[in-house]
Design a protein around this motif. Sequence first.
Motif, short mmCIF file in Angstrom:
data_model
loop_
_atom_site.label_atom_id
_atom_site.label_comp_id
_atom_site.label_asym_id
_atom_site.label_seq_id
_atom_site.Cartn_x
_atom_site.Cartn_y
_atom_site.Cartn_z
N GLY A 135 4.14 -2.91 17.71
CA GLY A 135 4.09 -2.57 16.32
C GLY A 135 3.91 -3.80 15.46
O GLY A 135 4.11 -4.93 15.89
N LYS A 136 3.54 -3.54 14.24
CA LYS A 136 3.31 -4.60 13.27
C LYS A 136 3.88 -4.15 11.93
O LYS A 136 3.68 -3.00 11.53
CB LYS A 136 1.80 -4.84 13.18
CG LYS A 136 1.40 -5.88 12.18
CD LYS A 136 -0.11 -6.11 12.29
CE LYS A 136 -0.75 -5.87 10.95
NZ LYS A 136 -2.18 -6.08 10.96
N ILE A 137 4.59 -5.00 11.26
CA ILE A 137 5.13 -4.67 9.93
C ILE A 137 3.99 -4.80 8.93
O ILE A 137 3.36 -5.85 8.82
CB ILE A 137 6.29 -5.62 9.56
CG1 ILE A 137 7.44 -5.43 10.55
CG2 ILE A 137 6.74 -5.36 8.12
CD1 ILE A 137 8.58 -6.42 10.36
N VAL A 138 3.73 -3.69 8.21
CA VAL A 138 2.66 -3.70 7.22
C VAL A 138 3.19 -3.69 5.79
O VAL A 138 2.45 -3.97 4.86
CB VAL A 138 1.66 -2.53 7.43
CG1 VAL A 138 0.90 -2.72 8.73
CG2 VAL A 138 2.35 -1.20 7.39
N ALA A 139 4.47 -3.37 5.62
CA ALA A 139 5.09 -3.37 4.29
C ALA A 139 6.60 -3.35 4.45
O ALA A 139 7.12 -2.78 5.42
CB ALA A 139 4.64 -2.17 3.47
N ARG B 22 7.29 3.57 -2.34
CA ARG B 22 6.64 4.72 -2.99
C ARG B 22 5.67 4.27 -4.07
O ARG B 22 4.64 4.89 -4.30
CB ARG B 22 7.68 5.66 -3.60
CG ARG B 22 8.30 6.58 -2.60
CD ARG B 22 9.16 7.60 -3.29
NE ARG B 22 9.70 8.52 -2.32
CZ ARG B 22 10.87 9.11 -2.46
NH1 ARG B 22 11.62 8.89 -3.52
NH2 ARG B 22 11.31 9.93 -1.54
N ARG B 23 6.00 3.17 -4.75
CA ARG B 23 5.11 2.66 -5.80
C ARG B 23 3.76 2.23 -5.23
O ARG B 23 2.78 2.17 -5.96
CB ARG B 23 5.77 1.49 -6.54
CG ARG B 23 6.57 1.98 -7.72
CD ARG B 23 7.07 0.85 -8.58
NE ARG B 23 8.52 0.88 -8.43
CZ ARG B 23 9.29 -0.14 -8.11
NH1 ARG B 23 8.79 -1.32 -7.94
NH2 ARG B 23 10.58 0.01 -7.98
N LEU B 24 3.71 1.93 -3.93
CA LEU B 24 2.44 1.55 -3.31
C LEU B 24 1.42 2.68 -3.36
O LEU B 24 0.22 2.44 -3.36
CB LEU B 24 2.66 1.14 -1.84
CG LEU B 24 3.48 -0.11 -1.60
CD1 LEU B 24 3.73 -0.29 -0.10
CD2 LEU B 24 2.79 -1.34 -2.18
N VAL B 25 1.89 3.92 -3.40
CA VAL B 25 0.99 5.08 -3.44
C VAL B 25 1.27 5.97 -4.65
O VAL B 25 0.86 7.12 -4.68
CB VAL B 25 1.08 5.93 -2.14
CG1 VAL B 25 0.60 5.13 -0.96
CG2 VAL B 25 2.47 6.46 -1.92
N LYS B 26 1.92 5.43 -5.66
CA LYS B 26 2.32 6.22 -6.83
C LYS B 26 1.12 6.87 -7.51
O LYS B 26 1.20 7.96 -8.06
CB LYS B 26 3.07 5.34 -7.82
CG LYS B 26 3.79 6.11 -8.89
CD LYS B 26 4.86 6.96 -8.29
CE LYS B 26 5.72 7.56 -9.38
NZ LYS B 26 6.64 8.53 -8.87
N LYS B 27 -0.04 6.22 -7.45
CA LYS B 27 -1.22 6.79 -8.11
C LYS B 27 -1.75 8.02 -7.38
O LYS B 27 -2.59 8.73 -7.89
CB LYS B 27 -2.31 5.73 -8.23
CG LYS B 27 -2.85 5.24 -6.90
CD LYS B 27 -3.86 4.14 -7.09
CE LYS B 27 -4.45 3.70 -5.78
NZ LYS B 27 -3.61 2.94 -4.93
N ARG B 28 -1.28 8.25 -6.18
CA ARG B 28 -1.74 9.38 -5.38
C ARG B 28 -1.00 10.65 -5.77
O ARG B 28 0.17 10.63 -6.13
CB ARG B 28 -1.48 9.14 -3.89
CG ARG B 28 -2.18 7.96 -3.34
CD ARG B 28 -3.54 8.37 -2.79
NE ARG B 28 -4.13 7.26 -2.09
CZ ARG B 28 -5.19 6.62 -2.52
NH1 ARG B 28 -5.77 6.96 -3.64
NH2 ARG B 28 -5.69 5.62 -1.84
N GLU C 276 -0.74 6.21 4.27
CA GLU C 276 -1.62 5.34 3.48
C GLU C 276 -1.77 3.96 4.13
O GLU C 276 -2.85 3.39 4.18
CB GLU C 276 -1.05 5.19 2.07
CG GLU C 276 -1.91 4.40 1.14
CD GLU C 276 -3.14 5.15 0.64
OE1 GLU C 276 -4.06 4.48 0.17
OE2 GLU C 276 -3.18 6.39 0.74
N LEU C 277 -0.67 3.43 4.66
CA LEU C 277 -0.69 2.08 5.23
C LEU C 277 -1.21 2.03 6.66
O LEU C 277 -1.76 1.02 7.08
CB LEU C 277 0.70 1.45 5.15
CG LEU C 277 1.24 1.23 3.75
CD1 LEU C 277 2.67 0.71 3.80
CD2 LEU C 277 0.35 0.27 2.96
N THR C 278 -1.03 3.10 7.41
CA THR C 278 -1.41 3.07 8.84
C THR C 278 -2.63 3.94 9.15
O THR C 278 -3.21 3.79 10.22
CB THR C 278 -0.25 3.54 9.74
OG1 THR C 278 0.00 4.92 9.50
CG2 THR C 278 1.00 2.71 9.51
#
Length: 112
Positions: free
Chosen positions: A1-5, A13-19, A102-104
């Motif tokens: 695994g890899k840490i992406v955030a 949640r703010r990373l995708v708040k616009k969604r 969204e991140l993966t």
Amino acid sequence: GKIVAMGTVEELRRLVKKRNVLILEAANIHDGVLDRLRVIEGVSYVSGRIEDPVGMRGVVRVGLDGDSRDYLPEIIRVLTSYGVRIVYVKPSEPSLEDVFIELTGRGFYEEG
């Protein structure tokens, strides 16, 4: 695994708040219909989880770039044209699962 955030729940949640997210419970869900939903313009991701394999009943999460009301008619048209029986549709705020998708690029329960 890899840490992406990393961050608190609210920071993530703010990373995708616009969604905007639509949660659909339906029967007769299959990969073909999920693939067709993915190509609708403005759909950022689609994730499905089958909870009843006999009836192919489960939950589909659809991430949208705009207001869910603008996309709902096309989403329903696609689902019904593929023989999917919709039980309910609910707009939702992005969850941690949506951040993960969204991140993966895949849902919690998806392979690969």
